[in-house]
Design a protein around this motif. Sequence first.
Motif, PDB file in Angstrom:
ATOM      1  N   ARG A 182       2.540   4.593  -0.131  1.00  0.00           N
ATOM      2  CA  ARG A 182       2.451   3.457  -1.039  1.00  0.00           C
ATOM      3  C   ARG A 182       1.213   2.621  -0.728  1.00  0.00           C
TER       4      ARG A 182
ATOM      5  N   GLU B 284      -1.651   1.797  -3.332  1.00  0.00           N
ATOM      6  CA  GLU B 284      -1.961   0.413  -3.655  1.00  0.00           C
ATOM      7  C   GLU B 284      -3.427   0.091  -3.396  1.00  0.00           C
TER       8      GLU B 284
ATOM      9  N   ARG C 176       1.855  -6.025  -3.731  1.00  0.00           N
ATOM     10  CA  ARG C 176       0.527  -5.655  -4.220  1.00  0.00           C
ATOM     11  C   ARG C 176      -0.468  -6.813  -4.083  1.00  0.00           C
TER      12      ARG C 176
ATOM     13  N   SER D  83      -5.423   1.370  -6.084  1.00  0.00           N
ATOM     14  CA  SER D  83      -5.228   0.626  -7.326  1.00  0.00           C
ATOM     15  C   SER D  83      -5.924  -0.726  -7.302  1.00  0.00           C
TER      16      SER D  83
ATOM     17  N   VAL E 103       1.878  -6.807 -10.893  1.00  0.00           N
ATOM     18  CA  VAL E 103       1.451  -7.264  -9.571  1.00  0.00           C
ATOM     19  C   VAL E 103       2.628  -7.973  -8.926  1.00  0.00           C
TER      20      VAL E 103
END
Length: 272
Positions: A152, A156, A182, A159, A178
């Motif tokens: 993850r 993240e 995040r 991203s 969000v």
Amino acid sequence: MEISRMGKEANTYIQENVEEFKEMLLSEAVNVSSKISDILMTGNIDLLKNAQRLTRYVLEQKDEELISFANQEGEAWASHSLTLSLKLEWVQAIRRTIWKFVNDLDSTKRYTDSRNDFFELEKMINDRVDQFLNTFFIKYSCYKDEMLNKQRQIVEHLSVPIIPVQEHVYVLPLIGSVDGYRIQVIAEKVLHEIAEARIQTLILDLSGIAVMEKNVIDQLDQILAGASMMGCKAVLTGLRPDLVKNMVKAGIRFENDTDIRGTLQETLKEYL
């Protein structure tokens, strides 16, 4: 009856008849027996050898070794994504096979002369098999959770693309939801990149964000404040009406030397 002596003699008896032990074990675990070679190739896990090891730890009451072995097995099975149902079937087959050999030995040597003897023996064996299973499953679960968290984090970070468009001018387009996790990744990456790339202007495009919770909006404001403290001018673009309403309700005014522009395209024309 001395349980410890009985356990050691039972383990010796099994080792003396190890081929019969293996045959019975394979017949008890029908689904696993056909996959022994696959598991050996996939994870370098020798099920038959490990079954003898577990049997010895159980019968000789080697509790520290038992727990250490369970943790080792849990991590190995999790790291190679081996099926839990196969492991459960295999350990239960080991339990039944142990009892078969213990019963055969007891029928000739008469270790259990009373009900108390039997229940003491039952507790010694089954408690340790259960302890192995519990420790194995906990380790398996923890290792899987750790792997998922690492994956993850990688996703993240990917991203949060901070893109250079000109010397000292970078763009961060945010898309999707969000959440609290995040926004922490965004904060970490933004402040790190400002210092690392000596960013003087960071354009945050929020046109792909429809909604932010209040705590996320607060943290965004803190990120902008941190950027300002590091000598970086922040520019917000693409604020959507619903997001602006939430910001107003949250009392956010962006007083940290932050410019607010209409669209990313218009802003880039100015900076380029």
